[in-house]
Design an enzyme around this catalytic site. Sequence first.
Site, PDB file in Angstrom:
ATOM      1  N   GLU A  25       0.847  -1.201   0.000  1.00  0.00           N
ATOM      2  CA  GLU A  25       0.000   0.000   0.000  1.00  0.00           C
ATOM      3  C   GLU A  25       0.879   1.247   0.000  1.00  0.00           C
ATOM      4  O   GLU A  25       1.936   1.232   0.648  1.00  0.00           O
ATOM      5  CB  GLU A  25      -0.917  -0.013   1.225  1.00  0.00           C
TER       6      GLU A  25
ATOM      7  N   HIS B  63      -7.959   1.311   1.712  1.00  0.00           N
ATOM      8  CA  HIS B  63      -7.832   1.004   3.152  1.00  0.00           C
ATOM      9  C   HIS B  63      -8.620   2.017   4.010  1.00  0.00           C
ATOM     10  O   HIS B  63      -8.050   2.681   4.878  1.00  0.00           O
ATOM     11  CB  HIS B  63      -6.343   0.979   3.564  1.00  0.00           C
TER      12      HIS B  63
HETATM   13  N1  LIG Z   1      -9.693  -2.463   6.579  1.00  0.00           N
HETATM   14  C1  LIG Z   1      -9.405  -1.836   7.697  1.00  0.00           C
HETATM   15  O1  LIG Z   1      -9.288  -0.625   7.724  1.00  0.00           O
HETATM   16  C2  LIG Z   1      -9.254  -2.606   8.970  1.00  0.00           C
HETATM   17  C3  LIG Z   1      -9.608  -2.002  10.183  1.00  0.00           C
HETATM   18  C4  LIG Z   1      -9.518  -2.751  11.353  1.00  0.00           C
HETATM   19  C5  LIG Z   1      -9.043  -4.053  11.308  1.00  0.00           C
HETATM   20  N2  LIG Z   1      -8.671  -4.604  10.120  1.00  0.00           N
HETATM   21  C6  LIG Z   1      -8.174  -5.989  10.054  1.00  0.00           C
HETATM   22  O2  LIG Z   1      -9.193  -6.855  10.505  1.00  0.00           O
HETATM   23  C7  LIG Z   1      -8.587  -7.901  11.259  1.00  0.00           C
HETATM   24  C8  LIG Z   1      -9.603  -8.474  12.211  1.00  0.00           C
HETATM   25  O3  LIG Z   1      -9.925  -7.522  13.221  1.00  0.00           O
HETATM   26  P1  LIG Z   1     -10.734  -7.955  14.529  1.00  0.00           P
HETATM   27  O4  LIG Z   1     -10.845  -6.750  15.381  1.00  0.00           O
HETATM   28  O5  LIG Z   1     -11.950  -8.708  14.151  1.00  0.00           O
HETATM   29  O6  LIG Z   1      -9.663  -8.975  15.173  1.00  0.00           O
HETATM   30  P2  LIG Z   1      -9.975 -10.136  16.215  1.00  0.00           P
HETATM   31  O7  LIG Z   1      -8.661 -10.472  16.805  1.00  0.00           O
HETATM   32  O8  LIG Z   1     -11.103  -9.767  17.098  1.00  0.00           O
HETATM   33  O9  LIG Z   1     -10.476 -11.342  15.273  1.00  0.00           O
HETATM   34  C9  LIG Z   1      -9.640 -12.068  14.429  1.00  0.00           C
HETATM   35  C10 LIG Z   1     -10.136 -13.496  14.430  1.00  0.00           C
HETATM   36  O10 LIG Z   1      -9.377 -14.231  13.453  1.00  0.00           O
HETATM   37  C11 LIG Z   1      -9.204 -15.527  13.983  1.00  0.00           C
HETATM   38  N3  LIG Z   1      -8.102 -16.225  13.312  1.00  0.00           N
HETATM   39  C12 LIG Z   1      -6.779 -16.179  13.604  1.00  0.00           C
HETATM   40  N4  LIG Z   1      -6.109 -17.003  12.772  1.00  0.00           N
HETATM   41  C13 LIG Z   1      -7.030 -17.563  11.953  1.00  0.00           C
HETATM   42  C14 LIG Z   1      -6.957 -18.482  10.886  1.00  0.00           C
HETATM   43  N5  LIG Z   1      -5.777 -19.026  10.504  1.00  0.00           N
HETATM   44  N6  LIG Z   1      -8.088 -18.825  10.254  1.00  0.00           N
HETATM   45  C15 LIG Z   1      -9.291 -18.295  10.635  1.00  0.00           C
HETATM   46  N7  LIG Z   1      -9.423 -17.438  11.651  1.00  0.00           N
HETATM   47  C16 LIG Z   1      -8.306 -17.062  12.288  1.00  0.00           C
HETATM   48  C17 LIG Z   1      -8.961 -15.310  15.461  1.00  0.00           C
HETATM   49  O11 LIG Z   1      -9.226 -16.510  16.203  1.00  0.00           O
HETATM   50  C18 LIG Z   1      -9.937 -14.214  15.779  1.00  0.00           C
HETATM   51  O12 LIG Z   1     -11.177 -14.710  16.260  1.00  0.00           O
HETATM   52  C19 LIG Z   1      -7.418  -7.187  11.963  1.00  0.00           C
HETATM   53  O13 LIG Z   1      -6.413  -8.077  12.339  1.00  0.00           O
HETATM   54  C20 LIG Z   1      -6.940  -6.226  10.927  1.00  0.00           C
HETATM   55  O14 LIG Z   1      -5.938  -6.853  10.153  1.00  0.00           O
HETATM   56  C21 LIG Z   1      -8.767  -3.911   8.951  1.00  0.00           C
END
Ligand SMILES: NC(=O)c1ccc[n+]([C@@H]2O[C@H](COP(=O)([O-])OP(=O)(O)OC[C@H]3O[C@@H](n4cnc5c(N)ncnc54)[C@H](O)[C@@H]3O)[C@@H](O)[C@H]2O)c1
Length: 287
Positions: A245, A262
């Site tokens: 990015e 993003h």
């Molecule tokens: N687009 C954006 O602007 C933006 C904003 C916020 C977060 N995010 C991304 O979203 C992701 C998720 O955020 P969240 O708050 O829900 O996080 P979170 O930690 O609450 O949830 C992530 C989930 O993924 C699961 N996980 C881990 N490894 C895995 C695998 N191999 N297969 C399947 N599931 C798996 C975990 O058990 C967990 O329940 C963040 O890590 C971040 O990268 C993106």
Amino acid sequence: VVLDPLDEVCLNKLKDMANVVYKPQDSQAIEKADVLIVRSTKVGEDTIGRAKNLKVIARAGVGTDNIDLKACEKKKIKVINTPDAPTTSVAELTLGLIICMLRKIIIAHNSMKDKLWKKNELLGNELAEKTLGVIGLGRIGTAVARLAKSFNMNVIAYDPNIKNSEHANLVTFDNLLKNSDIITIHVPLTIETEKMIDGDAIKKMKDGVFLLNLSRGKVVDEDALYQALKTKKIAMAALDVYEKEPYNGKLTDLDNVILTPHIGSNTVEAQRRIGEELVERLKEVFI
Ligand SMILES: NC(=O)c1ccc[n+]([C@@H]2O[C@H](COP(=O)([O-])OP(=O)(O)OC[C@H]3O[C@@H](n4cnc5c(N)ncnc54)[C@H](O)[C@@H]3O)[C@@H](O)[C@H]2O)c1
């Protein structure tokens, strides 16, 4: 020292607590910093090595994959983030993109701008009764599942750390790939999740599936995705995140993809909450 744009209210609260250097032009400020606050700026071993006084790195957002955590551990630098603040914004954007894809809203809009009336070519699909596969049923994945249920979607999910949920039926990874009409990814970037959506995973998906990635770009193999969009194995994709990015690669040449820069947590409300959560977490560390 704040390296990225930050909500004004949060900035003012920080100024009440400390000496704040906002978006410094040179690296001298980093060398003297006790706290570094970042959104997407990468903080590698170099920066951490130069910042002699550094005690805390605060990431305004969820993931900490832009920070060299090993280097922080070595120097006993605490890393904090604001995991709850962006959930609603990312989940709402996900549903928005699903509707955009199924109802061809972007194509419809662009054709109108070209003075074309494509009513007959713009046959869409309903969300109701489609199977939505959520990969990663954490904060955002669960919020997406909840919203999808209110559209009468059938929600299944894969998450090795979650055994049951009132919002989705938990299935295996292969089962999710095989049975979903729409797949949305909400996992953190880890060694296990890097390129978890590669050519092999795509092969197992339904023909004409819709795919969304609002997690981290590296979770999807962009070359494999490009090929699958070209052959229409994947009918359409919506991406908010990219391997590198800012993104300006070959996916921008395709018509069956919606690309956003993003913006998942780019809402007034999420930025305000991120700021509030950040100030609270910093207070916990220092007061
Ligand atoms: N687009 C954006 O602007 C933006 C904003 C916020 C977060 N995010 C991304 O979203 C992701 C998720 O955020 P969240 O708050 O829900 O996080 P979170 O930690 O609450 O949830 C992530 C989930 O993924 C699961 N996980 C881990 N490894 C895995 C695998 N191999 N297969 C399947 N599931 C798996 C975990 O058990 C967990 O329940 C963040 O890590 C971040 O990268 C993106």
